[in-house]
Design an enzyme around this catalytic site. Structure first.
Site, PDB file in Angstrom:
ATOM      1  N   GLY A  13       0.821  -1.311  -0.064  1.00  0.00           N
ATOM      2  CA  GLY A  13       0.131   0.033  -0.020  1.00  0.00           C
ATOM      3  C   GLY A  13       0.934   1.303  -0.079  1.00  0.00           C
ATOM      4  N   ASP A 141       0.591   2.640   9.151  1.00  0.00           N
ATOM      5  CA  ASP A 141       0.378   2.097  10.596  1.00  0.00           C
ATOM      6  C   ASP A 141       1.229   2.138  11.878  1.00  0.00           C
ATOM      7  OD1 ASP A 141      -2.070   1.677   9.269  1.00  0.00           O
ATOM      8  OD2 ASP A 141      -1.996  -0.566   9.656  1.00  0.00           O
TER       9      ASP A 141
HETATM   10  O1  F6P Z   1      -1.460  -1.096   6.051  1.00  0.00           O
HETATM   11  C1  F6P Z   1      -1.514   0.028   5.702  1.00  0.00           C
HETATM   12  C2  F6P Z   1      -3.192  -0.027   5.543  1.00  0.00           C
HETATM   13  O2  F6P Z   1      -3.623   1.589   5.251  1.00  0.00           O
HETATM   14  C3  F6P Z   1      -3.932  -0.206   6.648  1.00  0.00           C
HETATM   15  O3  F6P Z   1      -4.234   0.571   7.782  1.00  0.00           O
HETATM   16  C4  F6P Z   1      -5.252  -0.482   5.794  1.00  0.00           C
HETATM   17  O4  F6P Z   1      -6.258  -1.479   6.589  1.00  0.00           O
HETATM   18  C5  F6P Z   1      -4.696  -1.198   4.662  1.00  0.00           C
HETATM   19  O5  F6P Z   1      -3.517  -0.797   4.480  1.00  0.00           O
HETATM   20  C6  F6P Z   1      -5.585  -0.941   3.368  1.00  0.00           C
HETATM   21  O6  F6P Z   1      -5.408  -1.624   2.154  1.00  0.00           O
HETATM   22  P1  F6P Z   1      -5.802  -1.309   0.846  1.00  0.00           P
HETATM   23  O7  F6P Z   1      -5.374   0.025   0.197  1.00  0.00           O
HETATM   24  O8  F6P Z   1      -5.358  -2.513   0.153  1.00  0.00           O
HETATM   25  O9  F6P Z   1      -7.249  -1.355   0.855  1.00  0.00           O
END
Ligand code: F6P
Length: 392
Positions: A13, A141
């Site tokens: 991400g 996070d």
């Molecule tokens: O790990 C970072 C994060 O932003 C988390 O806080 C969140 O649950 C996740 O990535 C969201 O991921 P995606 O963009 O794949 O939905």
């Protein structure tokens, strides 16, 4: 003698500061007399088809304050080395052999892998396979062990704090309860820091058990103090009082389940118990977009330059880390195996509690007699939670 050539990729991400890492690495590599290539879409660009661009000071100019990543990124894709938090998934040997060929054909003498725990687990398997890699820790996070801070976190907190500032004025005008859902899958750092910075009254995080009673008691206490509005900050990964998290969909193979919806659960329960006007706001990916804060620019830039230093010192299999005031390194393995979570008795939680912020599971709060009638009906409460525990 030909110049040494190194590679860089951004994986998982995205978050603010990725471009600052890239720029920091390119500039430091130039100083050290190295060429840099950037692989496209994370590990995917390493093989079948190989996709990369030569990076230089010209094409990385002006990216320091730009959000996202000029190289693109892939979350998992063909390169998934973990299931859930830490269960190891072996990378396909053919894929690894393909990556090795790319390294040889492009004469890559070191690869900087910028990513969170899942992406660094891939880097670890590359290292075990004999490929020269170093890691840079990234995640909003802030849940990677072995570094005091990951870049992206400060920018996410700034975004959530700004949201709380804005919710504060409208909540006060209308005497409402505002619930802000922020990111934070396994760790509640964003909720905790933004809650403190933005004057949150209730902070719910995965590390501390809480009940709807805790939340409602705090609201009633504020009412009695003449503050007829309350700001509740909840991390998306906070556990429901009866256990379990609120998810958006079922887990796909090799992918983590999408979280989201706990804010609505909390708001709905507050509204039905207190008959108070309550609104929910889900901040979502706003926290991951936009320019990095000053702190993240400085951190990310130094991560980039220190990653180049690790490569020139041939310290492969290591990840740069920030141990204030120093920049250091640790084996990637050490960083990916332990999540860094909020200590329920740590200094930030203690300060928050001393400010009167409700975080749940506090003896003084749970023995209080301020419980209104509906709150005694635990069964009803559990039913509400049940409804939402499924996919929302
Ligand atoms: O790990 C970072 C994060 O932003 C988390 O806080 C969140 O649950 C996740 O990535 C969201 O991921 P995606 O963009 O794949 O939905």
């Amino acid at each position: 003698m030909s110049k040494k050539r190194i590679g860089i990729l951004t994986s998982g991400g995205d978050c603010p500061g990725l471009n600052a890492v890239i720029r920091g690495a390119v500039k430091s590599a130039a100083t050290a007399g190295m060429d840099v290539v950037g692989f496209i879409k994370g590990y995917e660009g390493l093989v079948d088809p190989v996709q990369y661009i030569p990076l230089n000071q010209k094409n990385t100019t002006g990216i320091l304050n730009r959000g996202g990543t000029i190289l693109g990124s892939t979350n998992k894709g063909r390169f998934a080395a973990t299931v859930g938090v830490s269960d190891r998934l072996e990378l396909d040997p053919e894929l690894l052999a393909g990556v090795k060929t790319t390294f040889e054909q492009l004469s890559i003498e070191g690869l900087i892998c910028v990513g969170g725990d899942g992406s660094l687990a891939v880097a670890q398997q590359f290292h075990e396979y004999g490929l020269p890699v170093v890691g840079v820790p990234k995640t909003i996070d802030n849940d990677l062990s072995a570094t005091a801070f990951t870049f992206g976190f400060d920018s996410a907190v700034a975004c959530a704090t700004d949201a709380l500032d804005r919710l504060h004025t409208t909540a006060a005008s209308h005497e409402r309860i505002m619930v802000l859902e922020v990111m934070g899958r396994h760790a509640g750092w964003i909720a905790l820091y933004a809650g403190i910075a933005g004057g949150g009254d209730v902070i719910l995080i995965p590390e501390i058990p809480w009940t709807f009673d805790d939340v409602c008691q705090k609201i009633l206490r504020r009412d009695r103090e003449g503050k007829r509005f309350t700001l509740v900050v909840v991390a998306e990964g906070a556990h429901l009082p009866k256990g379990g998290m609120v998810t958006k969909d079922r887990r796909e193979e090799d992918r983590q389940v999408r979280l989201g919806g706990i804010g609505a659960v909390v708001a709905s329960e507050i509204e039905s118990r207190l008959q108070r006007d309550t609104r929910v706001m889900v901040l979502g990916h706003l926290q991951r977009g936009g320019p990095p804060t000053t702190f993240d620019r400085v951190l990310a830039t130094q991560f980039g330059s220190n990653a180049v230093r690790l490569i020139s010192e041939k310290r492969f299999g290591e990840m740069v880390c920030y141990s204030p005031p120093a920049f250091d390194s640790v084996p990637i393995l050490e960083a990916v195996n332990v999540l860094r979570r909020v200590d329920p008795n740590g200094p930030a939680v203690q300060s928050a509690r001393s400010l009167g912020i409700s975080l749940g599971a506090h003896p003084e709060q749970t023995t209080s007699n301020e419980i209104y009638s509906a709150a005694n009906d635990t069964a009803e409460l559990e039913n509400v939670a049940d409804e939402f525990e499924a996919v929302v």
